[in-house]
Write a protein that holds these residues in place. Structure first.
Motif, PDB file in Angstrom:
ATOM      1  N   TYR A   5       0.846  -1.309   0.036  1.00  0.00           N
ATOM      2  CA  TYR A   5       0.096   0.117   0.085  1.00  0.00           C
ATOM      3  C   TYR A   5       0.944   1.333   0.009  1.00  0.00           C
ATOM      4  O   TYR A   5       0.508   2.181  -0.358  1.00  0.00           O
ATOM      5  CB  TYR A   5      -0.774  -0.232   1.255  1.00  0.00           C
ATOM      6  CG  TYR A   5      -2.188  -0.718   1.131  1.00  0.00           C
ATOM      7  CD1 TYR A   5      -2.941  -0.583  -0.043  1.00  0.00           C
ATOM      8  CD2 TYR A   5      -2.531  -1.933   1.990  1.00  0.00           C
ATOM      9  CE1 TYR A   5      -4.226  -1.523  -0.119  1.00  0.00           C
ATOM     10  CE2 TYR A   5      -3.634  -2.535   1.794  1.00  0.00           C
ATOM     11  CZ  TYR A   5      -4.584  -2.356   0.812  1.00  0.00           C
ATOM     12  OH  TYR A   5      -5.578  -3.149   0.504  1.00  0.00           O
ATOM     13  N   LEU A   6       2.127   1.150   0.727  1.00  0.00           N
ATOM     14  CA  LEU A   6       2.937   2.318   0.793  1.00  0.00           C
ATOM     15  C   LEU A   6       3.621   2.399  -0.656  1.00  0.00           C
ATOM     16  O   LEU A   6       3.920   3.629  -0.873  1.00  0.00           O
ATOM     17  CB  LEU A   6       3.969   2.136   1.710  1.00  0.00           C
ATOM     18  CG  LEU A   6       3.487   2.345   3.224  1.00  0.00           C
ATOM     19  CD1 LEU A   6       4.391   1.844   4.114  1.00  0.00           C
ATOM     20  CD2 LEU A   6       3.024   3.653   3.474  1.00  0.00           C
ATOM     21  N   THR A   7       4.110   1.512  -1.354  1.00  0.00           N
ATOM     22  CA  THR A   7       5.244   1.767  -2.303  1.00  0.00           C
ATOM     23  C   THR A   7       4.271   1.662  -3.668  1.00  0.00           C
ATOM     24  O   THR A   7       4.830   2.205  -4.476  1.00  0.00           O
ATOM     25  CB  THR A   7       6.063   0.590  -2.365  1.00  0.00           C
ATOM     26  OG1 THR A   7       5.465  -0.699  -2.496  1.00  0.00           O
ATOM     27  CG2 THR A   7       6.992   0.597  -1.059  1.00  0.00           C
ATOM     28  N   GLY A   8       3.137   0.965  -3.972  1.00  0.00           N
ATOM     29  CA  GLY A   8       2.446   0.691  -4.873  1.00  0.00           C
ATOM     30  C   GLY A   8       3.190  -0.100  -5.910  1.00  0.00           C
ATOM     31  O   GLY A   8       4.061  -0.945  -5.102  1.00  0.00           O
ATOM     32  N   ARG A  35      -8.677   4.113  -0.618  1.00  0.00           N
ATOM     33  CA  ARG A  35      -7.094   3.677  -0.858  1.00  0.00           C
ATOM     34  C   ARG A  35      -6.059   4.853  -0.212  1.00  0.00           C
ATOM     35  O   ARG A  35      -5.270   4.059   0.364  1.00  0.00           O
ATOM     36  CB  ARG A  35      -6.742   3.884  -2.409  1.00  0.00           C
ATOM     37  CG  ARG A  35      -5.361   3.737  -2.996  1.00  0.00           C
ATOM     38  CD  ARG A  35      -5.215   2.121  -2.862  1.00  0.00           C
ATOM     39  NE  ARG A  35      -3.707   1.996  -3.423  1.00  0.00           N
ATOM     40  CZ  ARG A  35      -2.779   2.175  -2.752  1.00  0.00           C
ATOM     41  NH1 ARG A  35      -2.762   2.867  -1.533  1.00  0.00           N
ATOM     42  NH2 ARG A  35      -1.441   1.888  -3.294  1.00  0.00           N
ATOM     43  N   GLN A  36      -6.382   5.958  -0.072  1.00  0.00           N
ATOM     44  CA  GLN A  36      -5.597   6.851   0.785  1.00  0.00           C
ATOM     45  C   GLN A  36      -5.419   6.336   2.388  1.00  0.00           C
ATOM     46  O   GLN A  36      -4.466   6.330   2.903  1.00  0.00           O
ATOM     47  CB  GLN A  36      -6.193   8.156   0.563  1.00  0.00           C
ATOM     48  CG  GLN A  36      -5.440   9.269   1.149  1.00  0.00           C
ATOM     49  CD  GLN A  36      -4.011   9.348   0.457  1.00  0.00           C
ATOM     50  OE1 GLN A  36      -4.065   9.320  -0.935  1.00  0.00           O
ATOM     51  NE2 GLN A  36      -2.980   9.081   1.141  1.00  0.00           N
ATOM     52  N   ALA A  93      -3.236   3.563   2.986  1.00  0.00           N
ATOM     53  CA  ALA A  93      -1.854   4.061   2.938  1.00  0.00           C
ATOM     54  C   ALA A  93      -1.546   4.813   4.047  1.00  0.00           C
ATOM     55  O   ALA A  93      -0.389   4.643   4.687  1.00  0.00           O
ATOM     56  CB  ALA A  93      -1.616   4.849   1.677  1.00  0.00           C
ATOM     57  N   ASP A  94      -2.334   5.553   4.612  1.00  0.00           N
ATOM     58  CA  ASP A  94      -2.178   6.343   5.643  1.00  0.00           C
ATOM     59  C   ASP A  94      -2.079   5.453   7.078  1.00  0.00           C
ATOM     60  O   ASP A  94      -1.144   5.685   7.842  1.00  0.00           O
ATOM     61  CB  ASP A  94      -3.295   7.435   6.185  1.00  0.00           C
ATOM     62  CG  ASP A  94      -3.434   8.393   5.258  1.00  0.00           C
ATOM     63  OD1 ASP A  94      -2.508   8.728   4.394  1.00  0.00           O
ATOM     64  OD2 ASP A  94      -4.518   8.918   5.147  1.00  0.00           O
ATOM     65  N   GLY A 124       1.619   3.230   7.013  1.00  0.00           N
ATOM     66  CA  GLY A 124       2.928   3.690   7.313  1.00  0.00           C
ATOM     67  C   GLY A 124       3.192   3.488   8.892  1.00  0.00           C
ATOM     68  O   GLY A 124       4.258   2.655   9.108  1.00  0.00           O
ATOM     69  N   PRO A 125       2.370   3.792   9.962  1.00  0.00           N
ATOM     70  CA  PRO A 125       2.640   3.654  10.976  1.00  0.00           C
ATOM     71  C   PRO A 125       2.416   2.176  11.243  1.00  0.00           C
ATOM     72  O   PRO A 125       3.108   1.565  12.284  1.00  0.00           O
ATOM     73  CB  PRO A 125       1.580   4.281  11.797  1.00  0.00           C
ATOM     74  CG  PRO A 125       0.976   5.293  11.082  1.00  0.00           C
ATOM     75  CD  PRO A 125       1.297   4.886   9.695  1.00  0.00           C
ATOM     76  N   PRO A 154      -6.599   2.374  -8.587  1.00  0.00           N
ATOM     77  CA  PRO A 154      -6.047   3.495  -9.350  1.00  0.00           C
ATOM     78  C   PRO A 154      -5.030   2.754 -10.375  1.00  0.00           C
ATOM     79  O   PRO A 154      -4.699   3.289 -11.639  1.00  0.00           O
ATOM     80  CB  PRO A 154      -5.648   4.716  -8.817  1.00  0.00           C
ATOM     81  CG  PRO A 154      -5.327   4.229  -7.332  1.00  0.00           C
ATOM     82  CD  PRO A 154      -6.513   2.977  -6.987  1.00  0.00           C
ATOM     83  N   GLN A 155      -4.330   1.772  -9.749  1.00  0.00           N
ATOM     84  CA  GLN A 155      -3.115   1.136 -10.683  1.00  0.00           C
ATOM     85  C   GLN A 155      -3.586  -0.069 -11.270  1.00  0.00           C
ATOM     86  O   GLN A 155      -2.602  -0.769 -11.677  1.00  0.00           O
ATOM     87  CB  GLN A 155      -2.026   0.948  -9.725  1.00  0.00           C
ATOM     88  CG  GLN A 155      -1.065   2.236  -9.319  1.00  0.00           C
ATOM     89  CD  GLN A 155      -0.005   1.855  -8.527  1.00  0.00           C
ATOM     90  OE1 GLN A 155       0.069   1.286  -7.506  1.00  0.00           O
ATOM     91  NE2 GLN A 155       1.200   2.443  -9.102  1.00  0.00           N
TER      92      GLN A 155
END
Lengths: 485, 395, 181
Positions: free
Chosen positions: B67-70, B167-168, B171-172, B175-176, B383-384
Motif C-alpha cells: 500500500y505504501l510503495t504501489g 485507498r488513501q 496507505a495512511d 505507514g505507522p 487506480p493502478q
C-alpha cells in the motif's frame, strides 16, 4: 500523522496516470544536453563558485597542515588516550563512510528497483560517495601512527615472513573499504563515459576536446556497445548493492566483534547500515538543495526527488530508532551489570548531554517528516537534514567515546577531551570534501546527461518500432497467458 | 477488461476441502502424540504455530508495504496477502491457546522454584512472568487483529464504492502500521521463542524472525499465485513479469535472512562469551549439526544460486519449486530455533515436528481459502489496476 | 576511379532525427538482408540493438568467472596464510576460522566480479579506440547529443554504393553520406 502518508497514495496514483514528474515539462534531447553540459563547458567561472571553492580550499589547507604536523609529532597531538584509544578519528571515519553510502544506494539499489527518479541525482550522489570515502580513508590511515607504513595492512609476501590476521575485523575493513572505493570509482567512471563523449563532441576548445576525448575512450554510441554497456552497468549495480551493505556491516563489526559493552550487540550490522543511509540522504539533501538553487536545476531535481528522499530518511531514521530501542531494552533484559551500567552512563553519565542531543537530532526532529508540509518545504528539509548530519556524528561519538571511557576496569576510567587538532582535522576534511565537490561540478556533468535523455518525451518509441510481437517469456498455462490489454 | 470479474475459480473450494482433510489428519496424529510425550507435543505445536504465524504476519507486513510503495506486484498479489492476513483473528489467535496451556512445559522461567535460585532470572522477573506474558500476548493479537481488520474493511469499501479516499486511508494506516508490526513482532519473538532460553539474548533476534516471516509469506504467495495462474481468470492476469517481481523479492529476502543470521553468528562466535555462545554450541552439537548444515545449504546457498537466474524467476513452474523448498526450510529453521533448547530424551517424538505444522497448516489453509473466495482475486477499483496487469510484462 | 573510391569507403551513414525512425530503418535493413551494420544513438535503446540482430552478450559470463575467481582467491589466500604459511593461534580460534573468513572472501568476490564487468564491457566493445572511421561522417558528433545514425558497412556482402544509398534514402533518413576509412 494522518496526512503523513497521503503523499504516498497520491504518488501511487500519479504513477498510474502518466509518467512521473521526474523532469520539468518541455524538455528535449537538445535542451537537456545543453542545460547540463553548459555548466561544465561555459567560458569563465561564476564568482559564487570561486568564493565557495576558495573557502573549501582553505579548509583543505588546514587539513594538510594538520596532517603534516601529525606526521612530525605523532597522534599524540589528538586527544586520544590509553583508555579512549579510538575517538574523533574513528568517529569521523564512520561518519564519512556512512555519508558515502547514500550515493551507492541511489545509483545501484534504486536502479535495480527501476525508480526513475534516481536518474537526475545519481551522478552527483556517486561523486559524493567517492569523496566521502576519500575523507574516511584518511582517518584510519593516519590513526595507525606511522602512515608511511600503511602498506603493511595489505597481504603481500615480505621479508618478515608475516601475514595479516584475517580473523580481525580491522583487516576486513581494509578489504571492504578498498573494494568499496575501487568499485564505486569504476561505477562512476563507467557512468561517465557516454557523457564524456558528449562533452568531447560539444567542446569548442582544443584542449578540452583532447582531454574529454581521451577520457571517453573513443565512445561512439554504437548500439552494440550500448547493449553491453547496459548489461555491465546493471551487473555493477547488482554487485554494488550487497557491497554497500557489507561495507557498513564490516564497519559495525569493528565494534561488535569485540566484547566492550555498548559495542557487542548483534543488532549493530543492520542498525549501522540504516544509519549510514540515513546520514547519506541527509548529506545529499544538504548539498543538493543549494546546488539546485544556484544552478537553476529545478526541472531536473524536482520537488518529487526531495520528497522521496525525505521519505527514505524518515524510514531509515525509524530503523535507527528501532536500534536504539533494542539497545535500551536489552541493556536491561540482559541482566548483565556491565551492559546496564553502560546504558546508565550513556544517559546520565558525564556525557549525558551528547546522548540526549543525539536523540533530539536523530529521533525527535526528523519526526517532523511525517508532516507533508515539511516534506514539501526545501528550507525545512535543509534544516532537518542538517540536524541529521549532526545527529549521526553524535551517534558515533556516543558509541565510541562513552563506551570506551568507562568499561570493565574502573581504575582505567577516564574522560576524553578533543584537542584543537581533532577539530582542524575534522573540519579540514569537510573542506577537502567540498573542494573535490566544487571541482567535480565544474569539470564533469553533475547530472547524467544520457540518462536524462531517456526521460524526455521524445525518447518514447512510437508503436511501429514495436512491430514484432514479444516472444512469450513464459510458456502459457491453462489458457492465454499474456494479458490481452 | 473492466467488466471482467475475478472471482476465485471453483477449484479453490476443492483445495479448501483437501486442506481440511489433511489438517484434521495431521492434528489427530499430533494429538495422539500428546499421549506419547506431552512435552514434545507442546514443542511441536509451538513450531507449527510460529510457522503459520509467520505466513500470516509476513503477509500483513507485505500488505502494508505494497500500500505504501504501489507497483504492479502489489496489485496483483494484494488479495492473497490480504486473505492470509485476515486469518490472524480468530484462527491464529486460537492456535496460540495450546502454547499458553503448555507454558509450564515450554518456558523454564515459569518454574518459580528455579527462578528463586537464579539471580539473573530474578532480575528478569518483571518482564518474564506469566501474567505480563499473557497481557502482552493479548495486546499483540489485538494490535494485529485491528490492523488486519481495518485493512480488510477499507479494501472492501474501496472495492464496493470505487472511492479512492479509502485507498488513501489504507496507505495512511500502513505507514505507522509497518512500524507497529515491526515492534510488536520483535517483542512477540522475544517472548515466544527467544525466552525458551531465558538467559540468552540477541538484539537482532526480532529482525531475524521478521525476515523469516517475509520469506514464508512470499514463498506461500508464490505457491498460491502459481496454482491460480493455471486456471481462469488469473491465467489472463499473471504473466512472467509478476513472477519475476515475486522471485526478486524472495531472492532479496533470503539474502537478508542469511545476512542477519551470519551477523548474529559471527558476533557471538567472535565474542565467545559464556552468556551467549551456549546457544550456538547447542546448535553445533552433534545432534543438531546436520540441521545447521541443511539450513545453510537449502535455506540459503541452493535457493540463492538458483534464483540468480533471471529466466527462472520469470518461469512460474520452476519458481514454485524453489518456493516450496523454502516453505519446508522455514519449518526446519523454526525447529532449529526451538528444538535444541530442550534435552532430547527420546528421538521417537521428533515426528511431531512434521505432523504439527501439517495439521496446523491444513486447518489454517481452510480459513485462508475461505477468505480468498470471499472477494475478487484482484482489487479492480485500484487506480493502478489496469497498469498493473500490463506493466509487469516487459522488463 | 570509381573502384578506388569504393575501396576507400567504410560504409554509408544515414542520419535520423528521432528514435522511432532509426529503429524502423534498422529493422528494415535487417529484413533486407544487411548484416554488417551498426546503429548509433545518444542513449541506449534496447529495441535498436535487437533490430540489427544483436541479442546476447558475454558480459554476464565474464562477471561470473571474475566472481568465482575472487571467491576462490579470497578464501584460498586466507586459508593458506592463516593455516599453512603462517599458522598463528589467535584467542584460541581454529586456524581455519570460517565465520571470520566470510567478509574478505565476499569482498574479493565482488571486487573481481566488478573488474570482470568493467573490463569485459570495455574490451568486448574494442575500447579504448580514439580513431574510428564513423567519426569521419559529417554531423556524426550529433550522435552523442540529439541524432540517430545507421551505418551499413562496405564489408557487407550485399553492400553496393549506389543501391545501398538508394535503400537508405528510402527509409526516410534526413541525409545519407559516405564514410571514408
Amino acid at each position: 500523522m494522518a496526512d503523513a502518508m497521503k503523499q504516498t497514495g497520491q504518488e501511487a496514483s500519479n504513477a498510474a496516470y502518466g509518467p512521473p514528474p521526474v523532469i520539468g515539462p518541455g524538455h528535449t534531447f537538445a535542451s537537456v544536453t545543453e542545460k547540463i553540459a553548459s555548466i561544465v563547458l561555459r567560458k569563465g567561472t561564476k564568482r559564487g563558485w570561486m568564493v565557495g571553492f576558495g573557502l573549501s580550499f582553505l579548509g583543505m589547507l588546514m587539513m594538510l597542515n594538520t596532517i603534516t604536523y601529525l606526521v612530525f609529532k605523532g597522534i599524540g597531538i589528538w586527544g586520544n588516550n590509553t583508555t579512549v584509544g579510538w575517538a574523533f578519528d574513528i568517529i569521523n571515519f564512520v561518519w564519512w563512510i556512512g555519508i558515502g553510502h547514500a550515493g551507492t544506494l541511489i545509483s545501484a539499489i534504486l536502479l535495480l528497483m527501476r525508480q526513475s527518479w534516481r536518474t537526475s541525482i545519481n551522478r552527483f550522489a556517486e561523486a559524493m560517495t567517492l569523496f566521502a570515502v576519500a575523507c574516511a580513508g584518511l582517518f584510519p590511515a593516519l590513526h595507525t601512527g606511522r602512515p608511511w607504513l600503511d602498506y603493511w595492512l595489505f597481504p603481500y609476501p615480505n621479508t618478515m615472513g608475516m601475514w595479516p590476521n584475517f580473523r580481525s575485523p580491522l583487516m576486513w575493513d581494509v578489504f571492504a573499504v578498498s573494494t568499496y572505493a575501487t568499485v564505486s570509482a569504476l561505477f562512476w567512471f563507467i557512468g561517465l563515459i557516454p557523457d564524456l563523449a558528449t562533452l568531447r563532441d560539444r567542446a569548442t576548445s582544443k584542449i578540452r576536446k583532447v582531454i574529454y576525448g581521451m577520457l571517453a575512450l573513443g565512445w561512439r554510441g554504437s548500439t552494440r556497445h550500448w547493449s553491453r554497456y547496459e548489461t555491465a552497468y546493471l551487473l555493477l549495480a547488482g554487485l554494488s548493492t550487497p557491497l554497500v551493505l557489507s561495507v557498513h556491516t564490516i564497519v559495525s563489526f569493528d565494534f561488535s566483534i569485540g566484547i566492550i559493552p555498548g559495542w557487542h550487540a548483534t543488532i549493530f550490522p543492520p542498525y549501522f547500515v540504516a544509519g549510514a543511509i540515513y546520514a547519506g540522504f541527509a548529506m545529499v539533501l544538504t548539498l543538493g538543495i543549494p546546488i539546485r538553487k544556484y544552478y537553476g536545476l529545478d526541472d531536473f531535481i524536482t520537488n518529487r526527488h526531495l520528497r522521496n528522499m525525505a521519505k527514505v530518511m524518515l524510514a531509515t531514521g525509524l530503523i535507527v530508532g528501532y536500534g536504539y530501542a533494542m539497545e535500551a531494552f536489552f541493556a536491561w533484559y540482559s541482566a548483565n551489570t556491565y551492559e546496564a551500567y553502560m546504558y546508565k552512563n550513556r544517559t546520565t553519565g558525564p556525557y549525558w548531554y551528547i546522548y540526549w542531543l543525539l536523540i533530539l537530532c536523530n529521533i525527535a526532529v526528523p519526526q517532523l517528516l511525517w508532516i507533508k508540509k515539511y516534506r514539501e518545504s526545501t528550507v525545512m528539509l535543509f534544516v532537518i537534514s542538517m540536524f541529521i548530519n549532526v545527529g549521526m556524528w553524535l551517534e558515533r561519538f556516543v558509541i565510541i567515546v562513552t563506551s570506551l571511557h568507562r568499561d570493565f576496569l574502573p581504575s582505567a576510567w577516564t574522560m576524553y577531551t578533543p584537542t584543537v587538532f581533532d577539530f582542524t582535522m575534522f573540519f579540514g576534511t569537510i573542506g577537502f570534501f567540498l573542494t573535490l565537490m566544487f571541482l567535480f561540478i565544474r569539470i564533469l556533468p553533475m547530472i547524467s546527461i544520457y540518462e536524462m535523455r531517456t526521460m524526455v518525451p521524445e525518447a518514447k518509441l512510437k508503436s511501429e518500432a514495436h512491430a514484432s510481437p514479444d516472444k512469450p517469456a513464459m510458456p502459457p498455462a491453462g489458457g492465454p497467458q499474456e494479458s490481452p490489454a | 477488461m473492466a467488466n471482467t470479474t475475478y472471482n476465485a475459480p471453483p477449484a479453490v473450494s476443492g483445495w479448501q476441502q483437501r486442506a481440511l482433510v489433511v489438517g484434521v489428519i495431521g492434528l489427530i496424529a499430533t494429538l495422539a502424540g500428546y499421549f506419547v510425550d506431552h512435552d514434545q507435543f507442546y514443542r511441536a505445536w509451538l513450531v507449527g504455530f510460529i510457522f503459520v504465524l509467520g505466513i500470516t504476519l509476513g503477509s500483513l507486513g507485505f500488505l502494508m508495504i505494497q500500500y505504501l510503495t504501489g507497483g504492479s506486484w502489489g496489485v496483483a498479489t494484494r488479495r492473497i496477502f490480504e486473505a492470509s492476513a485476515r486469518t490472524i483473528f480468530p484462527i491464529v489467535a486460537l492456535l496460540f491457546i495450546p502454547v499458553v496451556v503448555g507454558m509450564h512445559s515450554l518456558y523454564h522461567w515459569t518454574h518459580l522454584e528455579d527462578v528463586a535460585k537464579d539471580p539473573i532470572l530474578q532480575q528478569k522477573e518483571p518482564y518474564l512472568n506469566v501474567t505480563f506474558f499473557l497481557i502482552r500476548a493479548v495486546f499483540y493479537f489485538a494490535v494485529w487483529a485491528l490492523l488486519a481488520s481495518f485493512l480488510a474493511k477499507w479494501a472492501k469499501q474501496h472495492d464496493d464504492t470505487g472511492n479512492h479516499s479509502f485507498r488513501q486511508r489504507l496507505a495512511d494506516l500502513s505507514g505507522p502500521g509497518v512500524l507497529i508490526y515491526g515492534l510488536t513482532m520483535s517483542f512477540a519473538a522475544f517472548d515466544w521463542v527467544m525466552s525458551l532460553d531465558p538467559h540468552w539474548f540477541s538484539t537482532i533476534y526480532g529482525l531475524l524472525v521478521i525476515a523469516g516471516q517475509g520469506i514464508s509469506s512470499i514463498a506461500f504467495t508464490i505457491v498460491i499465485a502459481t496454482r491460480l495462474w493455471h486456471r481462469e481468470p488469473m491465467n489472463h492476469v499473471y504473466n512472467s513479469g509478476h513472477f519475476h517481481d515475486l522471485g526478486k523479492l524472495l531472492f532479496a529476502l533470503i539474502m537478508l535472512w542469511a545476512y542477519f543470521s551470519y551477523s548474529q553468528l559471527v558476533i557471538i562466535w567472535s565474542g565467545n562469551l559464556p552468556e551467549e555462545i551456549p546457544w550456538y554450541l547447542r546448535r553445533f552439537s552433534n545432534e543438531w549439526k546436520p540441521l545447521s548444515w541443511a539450513l545453510l545449504v537449502f535455506h540459503f546457498i541452493l535457493p540463492f544460486s538458483i534464483l540468480l537466474s533471471r529466466g527462472l524467476k520469470r518461469n512460474a513452474r520452476k519458481l514454485v519449486i524453489v518456493a516450496g523448498l523454502l516453505l519446508v526450510m522455514r519449518v526446519l529453521d523454526i525447529v532449529w530455533l526451538v528444538a535444541p533448547e530442550f534435552k532430547q530424551t527420546d528421538v521417537g517424538g521428533l515426528w511431531m515436528y512434521a505432523t504439527a505444522p501439517i495439521g496446523i497448516g491444513g486447518i489454517w489453509l481452510w480459513f485462508f481459502f475461505r477468505n480468498l473466495q470471499s472477494r475478487e482475486l484482484l482489487p479492480v477499483k485500484d487506480p493502478q489496476f489496469e497498469q498493473a496487469l500490463v506493466a509487469a510484462s516487459h522488463h | 576511379m570509381n573502384v578506388n573510391k569504393e575501396s576507400n569507403i567504410y560504409g554509408l551513414m544515414a542520419e535520423f532525427d528521432n528514435p522511432t525512425a532509426v529503429v524502423v530503418a534498422a529493422k528494415k535493413a535487417h529484413e533486407a538482408g544487411y548484416r554488417k551494420m551498426d546503429a548509433y544513438s545518444p542513449y541506449p535503446i534496447e529495441e535498436l540493438s535487437e533490430a540489427i540482430g544483436f541479442h546476447s552478450n558475454r558480459v554476464p559470463l565474464i562477471v561470473l568467472v571474475g566472481g568465482l575467481a575472487g571467491l576462490f582467491a579470497g578464501l584460498g589466500l586466507q586459508i593458506w596464510t592463516s593455516a599453512i604459511e603462517y599458522p598463528l593461534n589467535v584467542g584460541g580460534r581454529p586456524l581455519i576460522s570460517w565465520p571470520a573468513f566470510v567478509p574478505v572472501t565476499f569482498e574479493m568476490t565482488v571486487l573481481l566480479a566488478a573488474f570482470g564487468a568493467v573490463l569485459g564491457m570495455i574490451l568486448l566493445n574494442g575500447l579504448p579506440r580514439p580513431y574510428h572511421p564513423v567519426f569521419n561522417a559529417p554531423r556524426f558528433e550529433l550522435a552523442s547529443r540529439t541524432h540517430f545514425f545507421l551505418c551499413i558497412e562496405a564489408e557487407d556482402a550485399k553492400f553496393d554504393l549506389g543501391e545501398t544509398r538508394k535503400f537508405l534514402e528510402s527509409l526516410g533518413a534526413n541525409e545519407v553520406t559516405d564514410v571514408e576509412k
